[in-house]
Design a protein around this motif. Structure first.
Motif, PDB file in Angstrom:
ATOM      1  N   LEU A 160      83.596  56.551  53.776  1.00 48.89           N
ATOM      2  CA  LEU A 160      84.895  56.018  53.367  1.00 48.89           C
ATOM      3  C   LEU A 160      85.278  56.526  51.977  1.00 48.89           C
ATOM      4  CD1 LEU A 160      84.611  52.324  54.642  1.00 48.89           C
ATOM      5  CD2 LEU A 160      86.216  54.072  55.447  1.00 48.89           C
ATOM      6  N   THR A 161      84.297  56.632  51.105  1.00 46.35           N
ATOM      7  CA  THR A 161      84.553  57.158  49.765  1.00 46.35           C
ATOM      8  C   THR A 161      84.978  58.621  49.832  1.00 46.35           C
ATOM      9  OG1 THR A 161      82.983  55.623  48.732  1.00 46.35           O
ATOM     10  CG2 THR A 161      83.490  57.638  47.527  1.00 46.35           C
ATOM     11  N   ALA A 162      84.289  59.398  50.658  1.00 46.15           N
ATOM     12  CA  ALA A 162      84.637  60.813  50.796  1.00 46.15           C
ATOM     13  C   ALA A 162      86.023  60.990  51.413  1.00 46.15           C
ATOM     14  CB  ALA A 162      83.587  61.516  51.654  1.00 46.15           C
ATOM     15  N   ALA A 163      86.351  60.142  52.391  1.00 46.72           N
ATOM     16  CA  ALA A 163      87.642  60.270  53.072  1.00 46.72           C
ATOM     17  C   ALA A 163      88.803  59.859  52.178  1.00 46.72           C
ATOM     18  CB  ALA A 163      87.646  59.425  54.338  1.00 46.72           C
ATOM     19  N   SER A 164      88.586  58.867  51.328  1.00 49.34           N
ATOM     20  CA  SER A 164      89.665  58.351  50.482  1.00 49.34           C
ATOM     21  C   SER A 164      89.729  59.035  49.126  1.00 49.34           C
ATOM     22  CB  SER A 164      89.496  56.846  50.275  1.00 49.34           C
ATOM     23  OG  SER A 164      88.293  56.569  49.577  1.00 49.34           O
ATOM     24  N   GLY A 165      88.681  59.762  48.758  1.00 45.42           N
ATOM     25  CA  GLY A 165      88.661  60.434  47.475  1.00 45.42           C
ATOM     26  C   GLY A 165      88.300  59.540  46.310  1.00 45.42           C
ATOM     27  N   GLY A 166      87.850  58.331  46.579  1.00 44.25           N
ATOM     28  CA  GLY A 166      87.455  57.407  45.516  1.00 44.25           C
ATOM     29  C   GLY A 166      86.551  56.336  46.045  1.00 44.25           C
ATOM     30  N   TRP A 167      85.732  55.750  45.156  1.00 40.02           N
ATOM     31  CA  TRP A 167      84.755  54.760  45.599  1.00 40.02           C
ATOM     32  C   TRP A 167      85.370  53.387  45.837  1.00 40.02           C
ATOM     33  CZ3 TRP A 167      84.791  50.764  42.195  1.00 40.02           C
ATOM     34  CH2 TRP A 167      85.219  51.014  40.893  1.00 40.02           C
ATOM     35  N   GLN A 168      86.628  53.175  45.403  1.00 35.90           N
ATOM     36  CA  GLN A 168      87.221  51.839  45.502  1.00 35.90           C
ATOM     37  C   GLN A 168      87.352  51.364  46.945  1.00 35.90           C
ATOM     38  OE1 GLN A 168      88.239  54.223  43.494  1.00 35.90           O
ATOM     39  NE2 GLN A 168      88.519  53.384  41.422  1.00 35.90           N
ATOM     40  N   LEU A 169      87.819  52.232  47.839  1.00 37.29           N
ATOM     41  CA  LEU A 169      87.948  51.825  49.239  1.00 37.29           C
ATOM     42  C   LEU A 169      86.574  51.589  49.855  1.00 37.29           C
ATOM     43  CD1 LEU A 169      89.643  51.332  51.783  1.00 37.29           C
ATOM     44  CD2 LEU A 169      89.495  53.797  52.271  1.00 37.29           C
ATOM     45  N   GLY A 170      85.624  52.459  49.537  1.00 35.05           N
ATOM     46  CA  GLY A 170      84.289  52.315  50.092  1.00 35.05           C
ATOM     47  C   GLY A 170      83.640  50.996  49.729  1.00 35.05           C
ATOM     48  N   LEU A 171      83.918  50.483  48.520  1.00 32.92           N
ATOM     49  CA  LEU A 171      83.363  49.196  48.113  1.00 32.92           C
ATOM     50  C   LEU A 171      84.261  48.022  48.487  1.00 32.92           C
ATOM     51  CD1 LEU A 171      81.870  49.891  44.539  1.00 32.92           C
ATOM     52  CD2 LEU A 171      80.763  50.016  46.774  1.00 32.92           C
ATOM     53  N   GLY A 172      85.585  48.208  48.427  1.00 35.07           N
ATOM     54  CA  GLY A 172      86.508  47.094  48.627  1.00 35.07           C
ATOM     55  C   GLY A 172      86.659  46.642  50.062  1.00 35.07           C
ATOM     56  N   ILE A 173      86.378  47.527  51.025  1.00 30.61           N
ATOM     57  CA  ILE A 173      86.579  47.182  52.431  1.00 30.61           C
ATOM     58  C   ILE A 173      85.739  45.985  52.856  1.00 30.61           C
ATOM     59  CG2 ILE A 173      84.778  48.735  53.283  1.00 30.61           C
ATOM     60  CD1 ILE A 173      88.219  48.116  54.916  1.00 30.61           C
ATOM     61  N   TRP A 174      84.636  45.756  52.150  1.00 28.62           N
ATOM     62  CA  TRP A 174      83.716  44.703  52.575  1.00 28.62           C
ATOM     63  C   TRP A 174      84.191  43.309  52.195  1.00 28.62           C
ATOM     64  CZ3 TRP A 174      81.382  47.206  55.986  1.00 28.62           C
ATOM     65  CH2 TRP A 174      81.087  48.558  55.795  1.00 28.62           C
ATOM     66  N   THR A 175      85.329  43.225  51.508  1.00 28.62           N
ATOM     67  CA  THR A 175      85.912  41.917  51.194  1.00 28.62           C
ATOM     68  C   THR A 175      86.277  41.152  52.464  1.00 28.62           C
ATOM     69  OG1 THR A 175      86.828  42.865  49.166  1.00 28.62           O
ATOM     70  CG2 THR A 175      87.734  40.774  49.873  1.00 28.62           C
ATOM     71  N   VAL A 176      86.533  41.876  53.546  1.00 26.63           N
ATOM     72  CA  VAL A 176      86.947  41.218  54.786  1.00 26.63           C
ATOM     73  C   VAL A 176      85.841  40.321  55.349  1.00 26.63           C
ATOM     74  CG1 VAL A 176      86.195  43.079  56.333  1.00 26.63           C
ATOM     75  CG2 VAL A 176      88.106  41.613  56.991  1.00 26.63           C
ATOM     76  N   LEU A 177      84.589  40.623  55.060  1.00 29.91           N
ATOM     77  CA  LEU A 177      83.486  39.858  55.645  1.00 29.91           C
ATOM     78  C   LEU A 177      83.438  38.407  55.139  1.00 29.91           C
ATOM     79  CD1 LEU A 177      80.666  42.575  55.623  1.00 29.91           C
ATOM     80  CD2 LEU A 177      82.080  41.818  57.542  1.00 29.91           C
ATOM     81  N   PRO A 178      83.465  38.144  53.822  1.00 29.51           N
ATOM     82  CA  PRO A 178      83.471  36.743  53.390  1.00 29.51           C
ATOM     83  C   PRO A 178      84.724  35.997  53.815  1.00 29.51           C
ATOM     84  CG  PRO A 178      83.706  38.215  51.504  1.00 29.51           C
ATOM     85  CD  PRO A 178      83.317  39.057  52.675  1.00 29.51           C
ATOM     86  N   LEU A 179      85.846  36.696  53.967  1.00 29.13           N
ATOM     87  CA  LEU A 179      87.049  36.033  54.462  1.00 29.13           C
ATOM     88  C   LEU A 179      86.827  35.525  55.885  1.00 29.13           C
ATOM     89  CD1 LEU A 179      90.024  35.226  54.243  1.00 29.13           C
ATOM     90  CD2 LEU A 179      90.623  37.554  54.958  1.00 29.13           C
ATOM     91  N   MET A 180      86.251  36.360  56.733  1.00 25.19           N
ATOM     92  CA  MET A 180      85.940  35.930  58.101  1.00 25.19           C
ATOM     93  C   MET A 180      84.944  34.776  58.098  1.00 25.19           C
ATOM     94  SD  MET A 180      85.563  39.687  59.895  1.00 25.19           S
ATOM     95  CE  MET A 180      84.893  38.971  61.401  1.00 25.19           C
ATOM     96  N   ALA A 181      83.962  34.835  57.212  1.00 26.51           N
ATOM     97  CA  ALA A 181      82.966  33.765  57.138  1.00 26.51           C
ATOM     98  C   ALA A 181      83.600  32.449  56.740  1.00 26.51           C
ATOM     99  CB  ALA A 181      81.863  34.153  56.156  1.00 26.51           C
ATOM    100  N   LEU A 182      84.508  32.483  55.768  1.00 30.21           N
ATOM    101  CA  LEU A 182      85.176  31.253  55.335  1.00 30.21           C
ATOM    102  C   LEU A 182      85.997  30.637  56.464  1.00 30.21           C
ATOM    103  CD1 LEU A 182      86.448  31.865  51.684  1.00 30.21           C
ATOM    104  CD2 LEU A 182      84.963  30.013  52.483  1.00 30.21           C
ATOM    105  N   LEU A 183      86.720  31.469  57.191  1.00 27.62           N
ATOM    106  CA  LEU A 183      87.510  30.953  58.308  1.00 27.62           C
ATOM    107  C   LEU A 183      86.617  30.292  59.352  1.00 27.62           C
ATOM    108  CD1 LEU A 183      90.056  33.901  58.771  1.00 27.62           C
ATOM    109  CD2 LEU A 183      90.489  31.648  57.764  1.00 27.62           C
ATOM    110  N   SER A 184      85.509  30.924  59.680  1.00 35.60           N
ATOM    111  CA  SER A 184      84.578  30.353  60.650  1.00 35.60           C
ATOM    112  C   SER A 184      83.960  29.060  60.133  1.00 35.60           C
ATOM    113  CB  SER A 184      83.480  31.372  60.979  1.00 35.60           C
ATOM    114  OG  SER A 184      82.484  30.807  61.785  1.00 35.60           O
ATOM    115  N   TRP A 185      83.610  29.047  58.846  1.00 37.66           N
ATOM    116  CA  TRP A 185      82.951  27.881  58.252  1.00 37.66           C
ATOM    117  C   TRP A 185      83.868  26.671  58.257  1.00 37.66           C
ATOM    118  CZ3 TRP A 185      78.358  26.470  58.092  1.00 37.66           C
ATOM    119  CH2 TRP A 185      77.813  25.649  57.104  1.00 37.66           C
ATOM    120  N   PHE A 186      85.160  26.871  57.920  1.00 40.43           N
ATOM    121  CA  PHE A 186      86.106  25.754  57.940  1.00 40.43           C
ATOM    122  C   PHE A 186      86.419  25.317  59.365  1.00 40.43           C
ATOM    123  CE2 PHE A 186      86.820  26.832  53.518  1.00 40.43           C
ATOM    124  CZ  PHE A 186      87.007  25.566  52.950  1.00 40.43           C
ATOM    125  N   ALA A 187      86.397  26.251  60.304  1.00 39.07           N
ATOM    126  CA  ALA A 187      86.559  25.866  61.709  1.00 39.07           C
ATOM    127  C   ALA A 187      85.393  24.999  62.164  1.00 39.07           C
ATOM    128  CB  ALA A 187      86.668  27.116  62.581  1.00 39.07           C
TER     129      ALA A 187
END
Length: 446
Positions: A160-187
């Motif tokens: 992802l870093t190579a495709a986007s030309g920067g490390w920000q996307l490669g690291l930032g994409i994983w923010t989606v995981l805790p969001l999914m966890a929070l939704l499941s936890w509140f459910a």
């Protein structure tokens, strides 16, 4: 006999889903860094000690924040403690990609690691309290999910870093995981605490370790540590005083052996996450190829996460297996020292087999305790002290590497530490429960 909960099966399924999603969140903040460590070092102009500190931060954070997990558990209860952990992970992962300098990146990484530290300690408590009769299932799901949360960033961050030309996307994409966890936890909370239902023991036990006092939930009085109002069960005669007089975990030889084994395996784990990709890159492999080797190391832990806990729980030659993990790890480091590019996949595979010591260490904590409160106390101490010990490894590697400019000394040290891990595993693999010396009653309420 307790009457079965009318929605027990769907609620258990939702509990397992929440457990898995929360566990997946407990590694990306650490494992996503290794494959792009060189890019981050270049972007922020890091010195050798700063790079070493970055790879050591997971261990330090897990030690410091893990030590407060049981305090937070008693104040907020298990649900809100784990919700706070997920929120911290998500906020840290998102904000660090917008950091304009090293200190901001380090601060937001620490925030994410703080949430991971809480989850490391509290999720096994949830698994034990929610599934007291199916602990192997819950622990296996937890460790396999941890492996998945480690593997995905190691595999995809560099591409992802190579495709986007920067490390920000490669690291930032994983923010989606805790969001999914929070939704499941509140459910799960909504299903376990329907508005019309009283928070009786059947429901409270799904979230809380036995005898752990919590903040009031849905208007219910706080649970008492000795069976007072809100506990749902009368105290056994003398139980409260026995617990007060019980020796602390720091006086238990068995707990210290667990801590030594956990600390050594954590040292190797965070060396894998932070430095092994760089070892491969310095030997001539590309960033993507080095990331694949890290993925191989971590991916073996997914199927291995099913097997390793069973070996511990069912006592299948546990001590022998734990000793072999150290010897095989030593073989992997030796290969990296002598011929890193000749058979890179074989050395990665050796390190992967040795890394099965991690799910084994987690399973040992659960297998050698009975009372969920004792599990929480032992888990908090073992993980905090173990991670504090482990954090020195990656930091020292960075300092030695900056001074010598060679991987020879760090790899020789890792060979010795791998053999030490095997010896510690043999000693820590005793089948003797720790509850009697820690004041446990081996009583679980659900």
């Amino acid at each position: 006999m307790n009457r079965p909960h009318p929605h027990r099966t769907p609620l258990d399924a939702l509990a397992l889903i929440s457990l898995a999603l929360l566990a997946i969140c407990l590694r990306p903040a650490a494992t996503a860094v290794g494959p792009v460590l060189e890019e981050i070092q270049t972007a922020f102009g890091l010195h050798g000690w700063q790079t070493g500190l970055l790879t050591a931060m997971p261990g330090f954070a897990f030690a410091v924040f893990g030590a407060f997990s049981f305090v937070l558990l008693r104040r907020l209860g298990l649900f809100w403690s784990l919700a706070a952990a997920s929120a911290a992970i998500g906020a840290g992962l998102l904000l660090r990609i917008f950091a304009g300098g090293w200190w901001g990146f380090a601060a937001f990484t620490t925030l994410a690691l703080a949430g991971m530290a809480l989850g490391n300690v509290l999720l096994p408590v949830f698994a034990k309290a929610r599934f007291p009769q199916r602990q192997s299932l819950a622990v296996t799901l937890f460790t396999v999910s941890l492996g998945l949360g480690s593997t995905l960033p190691a595999l995809f961050t560099a591409p992802l870093t190579a495709a986007s030309g920067g490390w920000q996307l490669g690291l930032g994409i994983w923010t989606v995981l805790p969001l999914m966890a929070l939704l499941s936890w509140f459910a799960f909370r909504k299903a376990a605490f329907p508005p019309e239902a009283a928070p009786q023991d059947e429901v409270r036990g799904a979230h809380l370790p036995a005898d752990a006092p919590t903040a009031p939930t849905d208007g219910a009085p706080p649970a008492s540590a000795n069976g007072g109002e809100g506990s749902g069960a009368p105290a056994e005669p003398g139980e409260g005083s026995a617990r007060k007089q019980a020796p602390g975990v720091v006086r238990s030889r068995g707990v210290w052996l667990l801590t030594l084994f956990f600390g050594l395996q954590s040292l190797h784990a965070y060396t894998h996450f932070g430095w092994v990709a760089q070892i491969y890159r310095d030997s001539g492999l590309s960033a993507v190829e080095a990331g694949f080797m890290i993925t191989l190391i971590i991916a073996v832990g997914i199927p291995g996460g099913f097997i390793a806990p069973l070996i511990v729980v069912r006592r299948w030659h546990t001590r022998t297996v734990l000793g072999c993990y150290g010897a095989i790890s030593a073989a992997g480091y030796t290969g990296l020292l002598l011929a890193p590019t000749s058979l890179p996949w074989l050395w990665a595979l050796c390190l992967a087999v040795g890394a099965l010591s991690f799910p084994s260490a987690l399973a040992l904590i659960s297998a050698r305790t009975r009372d969920p409160e004792i599990t929480a106390r032992v888990s908090a101490f073992v993980q905090s002290a173990g991670y504090l010990f482990a954090a020195g490894g990656p930091l020292l590697i960075g300092m030695v590497l900056a001074r010598t400019g060679s991987w020879d000394v760090p790899l020789l040290g890792l060979v010795v530490l791998a053999l030490a891990m095997g010896a510690a595993g043999v000693l820590a693999g005793s089948p003797r429960p720790l509850d009697p010396e820690l004041g446990g009653t081996a009583r679980t309420r659900l």
